[in-house]
Structure formats: structure tokens, C-alpha cells
Enzyme design. Structure first.
Site, short mmCIF file in Angstrom:
data_model
loop_
_atom_site.label_atom_id
_atom_site.label_comp_id
_atom_site.label_asym_id
_atom_site.label_seq_id
_atom_site.Cartn_x
_atom_site.Cartn_y
_atom_site.Cartn_z
N CYS B 33 44.89 -9.92 50.05
CA CYS B 33 45.58 -9.55 48.82
C CYS B 33 45.92 -8.07 48.78
O CYS B 33 46.43 -7.58 47.79
CB CYS B 33 44.82 -9.97 47.58
SG CYS B 33 43.23 -9.21 47.39
N ASP B 35 44.21 -5.14 48.96
CA ASP B 35 43.42 -4.00 48.48
C ASP B 35 42.89 -3.18 49.66
O ASP B 35 42.42 -3.73 50.64
CB ASP B 35 42.22 -4.49 47.66
CG ASP B 35 42.66 -5.04 46.31
OD1 ASP B 35 43.59 -4.46 45.74
OD2 ASP B 35 42.06 -6.02 45.85
N CYS B 58 44.55 -3.35 42.79
CA CYS B 58 44.75 -3.74 41.40
C CYS B 58 43.80 -2.97 40.49
O CYS B 58 43.02 -2.13 40.94
CB CYS B 58 44.53 -5.23 41.26
SG CYS B 58 42.89 -5.76 41.75
N CYS B 102 38.25 -10.25 46.30
CA CYS B 102 39.09 -9.38 47.11
C CYS B 102 39.00 -7.91 46.76
O CYS B 102 39.19 -7.06 47.61
CB CYS B 102 40.55 -9.83 47.02
SG CYS B 102 41.16 -9.92 45.36
#
Lengths: 393, 170
Positions: B33, B35, B58, B102
Site C-alpha cells: 500500500c 507506506d 496515510c 500496512c
């Protein structure tokens, strides 16, 4: 703080006329439109009035071609599964594109588990399906082609008329998911040449939880919901009459004002795109320069992640949408953005800005200021940006 | 969806930045994802004298990094080595389940940075880091279906509850 809504394609606010129509509908204590007594007849008349308004918005040949549903997702499921299953004796092959909404993709996947074969046609770098690719994908076994009218992540509008010429010639059912288009661009199902078209009322200032499926007369589609004979035997279950009356009012207002709304939002979109380079660098514009929704801009801000951008902009008073994996909960980069060739990191930094009729030029200018600050803050803490700028950041 | 503490750290992240000529650097990234976190350490008397981070990710990834640096700052290395991803999530009053998967990699980055410091101190040369490819459930964390949120078996290829395809999510 007043929040500036730049996320209209997720939902458009109810118009005052829509609210008024729905409040009146509540006060009228409508009975069940399926009932044959006088009270039922009164409700049925209101239902058919709404159907006519929605049919006019889409320029249907006959209002009966509109089936009311619970929204875009149900409509798409109905269209894809219903058409494939109803025509399965002719063949078990369907064609979709690789940028469809998950409602189409997962419906197709469900059909796969029932023995259907699915061909997913790729798009070009600007997110458009090539009608020739669809022509090559169809076989003698193909019973359904489902290509979206416009994409919810890039705003790119597909050449549906050209695809329709092909499917008509081959007598294949054509569905288009027009959830992001109805209410944004004029829609004419007869000119488009589609057999099935999905839409949602909250895309055109109607209530969420109401949508519809256009089913061209003579198209073989099984109901998704079985039971009573409501909606001309195509969708069982008592209708959400108050919501549908709201959708009817929304359709009337949209039909009357759409050209002026489109003109207005297109001017805002152009202003944003013109002024964007002065506000932020290292940004990829995913929106097709020509064939795209007049109100939508899709941007990939490099080296930063979209959910962070969205949350910071929210603090600044702007509601936007992001397509980052984290925000959508899918844990992977958007299939649409990777389909148009974005790498995974760039896809993570994608914002979708969708203007509405009430946005102003000042909203655009203030948004760009907020975006500039947000991007600077996040790039300052981004290891990717540091690497890209050789440690000078 | 995020706790107040997560939002507070996201809005006012502590210890953002880079330590030039750091004594230890740890970098983790989750290719699924997207990161990525880098932790920089300044060590004095086997104690974390200063710590900075850079994060691409995020809201929770940024909050995790910020909280982690607050937890580690000033601690003797022996104590800092005991900080786990779970401790960081607990200090943030929890993270959404899928974010545990994640974005909760701060402690991993810290441990790599400490290892990097100790390697340099002891003159060890280590091949390029493999842990960057590690996934959260390899640390004993639970796995959840990203679609329906039901707990899944580690390494499962589809969700028992909703039958979603998990091949790409793993």
C-alpha cells in the site's frame, strides 16, 4: 468552518425543489403503488410521474424503460448479471474494460464463478477504450459488453456510440455504467445506442439510495430481485416512493439547468488546471484533455500519499476525494490508475476534485492555496521526495 | 475513523526531519500500500539523544512515526529495542484494523535504525536489508480481510467470510 465541497461526484446535495417534493410526498401519506384501491392508485400516479421525469432526463423512447432501483450499484449488478444470465443460452462470454467500477468487475467475477468467460479490454494512457479493441474481444459467444460511460477516478468519457454500433450489428447487449455521467453531461440513451444504462439519483441532486436502470424495450434481462411484479416485473419489492419522487424532482431540475451547470463547472475546471502549475510542481493530470467530464479533475501529486492530502485539506475546509489504496481500503493501488500507466507510488497521491453548480472561482483559488501548503508540508516529511531531490529537500 | 490521538499526531507530527550524518538509519517500506518510513538516530552514551523521521503514507502512518519518535526519544538503546508496533498502536489509542496491516511499521524502522547503528559501531557489514519486504503479519499481528474486515488466516488466498480474492492484498 464552512466546508467547500469539491467532492460532488461522491454525492450532490439535495436541491431545495427536491427536498420540497420529498417533504410533500411524506405529508401525502402515500400508500403502496402496487395496491389497486384508490390510495394505491394515487401512489402509482406519483410513481409514474417521477418515472416520466427521469425518462425525459435520459431521453428514453418510453418511460416504462426506466426501472427504479436502490442506486447505482444495484443497477449495475442488475444489468451485468441479469443480461448475462438471461442470454446465457446464446453464449457465456462477456466483455468489460479494465477501468470499470468494482460493481461491474465483481459482478463479472461472480459470473466467472458460474462458468462465464470475461474479457477485460485495456485502455490507452489517457484512459480511453478503443472500440476496435472491443471489436476484437467479442466472439460468437459474447452476450454482453459493459463499458462505463465515464470513469469515476479520471473523468474520462468513453466512445460509447462507436461501441454501440458494433454491439448492435452483432446483436450483443450493451450496458453502460453512467453513474458518474448522468447529471453532469447530457444523456440521450437513443443517441448513445445502448441497451442498458445504470444511474444514481444522488449524482443529479436527488437522494442517495435511489437509482435506476434503463432497459431498452426488448432487451432480455433477468430481475436481480425476485418476488412481486413491481417495476413492470423487472424489480420486485415495494418501491421507495418518497426517494423516487425526490429523484423525479431532481431529474426535472437537472434537465432544465444542466447546460448552465456544465458551462459553470467547466470554467472552474479550466481555472484549476490553468493555475495548478503555479501552485504545485511534480503533479500528473490524469484527466483526458478532451473527452472528460466537465466538472472533474484527477491529479496525482508525486511523492505524497492521497489520504494524508485529503485529511489535511479537510482541516483546511475542503472536501475532496482520494484514490489512494489506504483511503479506499483496498490495500493496493487503484486498478484504474495503474491501467492508465501510473506507477504505484504516483497512484497513491491521487486526488479527485469534482465541482458542483454552487462552487465559485474563489473556491478554486482558495483551494489551490490550501493545496500548495498541504503539498509542501507533506513533501517536507516524505522520504521519496528527499530521494527525488537528492537530499536537498 | 481515527482516534483523537492519531489525528492530533497527524496534525502536529513531532520530530519530522532528517539528521545529517546520523549514527543510525532505518528504512522500511510496504510495497503493497505504499507506506514508507525512514528513521534517523543520533546516539550518545548508548542512548537515543535525538530521533527524526520522514514518512510517505496515510494519516496513520504519519501518526505512528510521530508517536514512535516520542516514545523512543531519550531512551537507552536496550529499552528502545523493546518498543513494538503494538506498543505504538496502543499509545495512539488504537488504529483501524486494516491500518495495523500496512501503516504500523514505525517500530520496525526504529529497530533497523538501531541495528544499523550497532553494525556501524561494531564494524559489521550487512547485506541489503530484506526486512523492507516484510509484512505486518510476520510479526504475529492478526490479518483481516480488507473488504469485509473479518479476521483471516495468515497467508489465506481468499476470505472465508466474503470470498474476496486476497492474493493481491497479501
Amino acid at each position: 468552518m464552512k466546508i467547500i465541497n469539491l467532492d460532488h461526484n461522491s454525492s450532490r446535495p439535495l436541491l431545495p425543489e427536491v427536498k420540497a417534493a420529498m417533504v410533500t410526498a411524506i405529508e401525502r401519506d402515500y400508500h403502496n403503488p402496487a395496491s389497486q384501491h384508490q390510495e394505491g392508485e394515487r401512489a402509482a400516479a406519483a410513481l409514474e410521474d417521477a418515472r416520466e421525469s427521469v425518462a425525459r432526463l435520459l431521453n428514453c423512447a418510453n418511460p416504462k424503460e426506466i426501472v427504479f432501483t436502490s442506486g447505482g450499484t444495484e443497477s449495475v449488478n442488475h444489468a451485468v448479471k441479469g443480461a448475462a444470465l438471461a442470454n446465457a443460452e446464446k453464449g457465456k462470454h462477456i466483455v468489460i474494460s479494465n477501468i470499470e467500477h468494482n460493481a461491474v468487475i465483481r459482478s463479472a467475477r461472480r459470473l466467472q464463478s458460474m462458468g462465464f468467460k470475461v474479457t477485460s479490454v485495456p485502455v490507452d494512457a489517457q484512459g480511453r477504450v478503443d472500440p476496435q479493441a472491443v471489436a476484437k474481444a467479442v466472439t460468437g459467444e459474447t452476450v454482453l459488453v459493459s463499458i462505463m460511460h465515464s470513469n469515476n477516478e479520471t473523468g474520462t468519457i468513453q466512445p460509447i456510440e462507436e461501441i454501440a454500433r458494433l454491439t448492435r450489428e452483432k446483436k450483443i447487449v450493451l450496458h453502460t455504467d453512467a453513474v458518474d455521467s448522468v447529471g453532469v453531461v447530457p444523456m440521450d440513451v437513443q443517441a448513445l445506442g445502448v441497451d442498458l444504462l445504470s444511474f444514481a439519483a444522488n449524482s443529479f441532486h436527488g437522494p442517495a439510495g435511489v437509482g435506476g436502470l434503463y432497459i431498452r424495450r426488448g432487451t432480455r434481462v433477468f430481475p436481480l430481485l425476485e418476488g412481486g411484479v413491481q417495476e413492470h416485473n423487472k424489480r420486485a419489492g415495494s418501491e421507495n416512493l418518497i426517494g423516487i419522487i425526490g429523484a423525479g424532482a431532481a431529474a426535472r431540475e437537472t434537465l432544465a439547468h444542466l447546460p448552465q451547470w456544465s458551462h459553470h463547472t467547466l470554467a472552474l475546471k479550466r481555472r484549476l488546471l490553468d493555475r495548478l502549475p503555479a501552485a504545485v510542481d511534480e503533479v500528473i493530470v490524469n484527466t483526458h484533455p478532451e473527452h472528460s467530464l466537465p466538472n472533474l479533475v484527477s491529479l496525482s501529486l508525486r511523492y505524497i500519499e492521497g489520504e494524508s492530502v485529503m485529511l489535511m485539506l479537510d482541516d483546511e475546509g475542503f472536501a475532496v476525494s482520494t484514490r489512494s489504496a489506504c483511503a479506499t481500503g483496498s490495500l493496493r493501488a487503484s486498478h484504474v490508475l495503474t491501467a492508465i500507466g501510473l506507477d504505484h507510488a504516483d497512484a497513491q497521491g491521487t486526488l479527485v476534485i469534482s465541482f458542483g453548480k454552487d462552487n465559485t472561482e474563489e473556491d478554486v483559488d482558495r483551494f489551490l492555496e490550501a493545496l500548495r501548503r498541504t503539498v509542501a508540508t507533506l513533501r517536507n516529511m516524505s522520504p521519496l521526495y528527499r530521494k527525488a531531490t537528492n537530499g536537498s529537500a | 475513523m481515527y482516534s483523537k490521538t492519531v489525528m492530533e499526531h497527524f496534525r502536529n507530527p513531532r520530530n519530522v526531519g532528517v539528521i545529517e550524518d546520523a549514527d543510525g538509519v532505518g528504512e522500511v517500506g510496504n510495497p503493497l500500500c505504499g507506506d514508507m518510513m525512514t528513521i534517523y538516530l543520533r546516539i550518545a552514551d548508548e542512548r537515543i539523544a535525538d530521533i527524526k523521521f520522514q514518512t510517505f503514507g496515510c494519516g496513520s502512518a504519519i501518526a505512528v512515526s510521530s508517536m514512535l519518535t516520542e516514545m523512543a526519544k531519550g531512551k537507552p538503546l536496550a529499552e528502545a529495542k523493546r518498543i513494538t508496533n503494538r506498543d505504538v498502536a496502543a499509545a495512539l489509542e488504537g488504529l483501524p484494523k486494516n491500518k495495523l496491516h500496512c501503516s504500523n511499521l514505525g517500530a520496525d524502522a526504529l529497530q533497523l535504525a538501531i541495528q544499523n547503528y550497532e553494525d556501524r559501531r561494531d564494524g559489521r557489514v550487512r547485506p541489503a536489508a530484506v526486512p523492507a519486504e516484510k509484512h505486518a503479519h510476520e510479526h504475529g499481528d492478526k490479518c483481516y480481510c480488507p473488504y469485509c474486515d473479518v479476521e483471516t488466516k495468515k497467508g489465506a488466498t481468499s476470505c472465508d467470510a466474503c470470498h474476496a480474492d486476497l492474493l493481491e492484498a497479501h
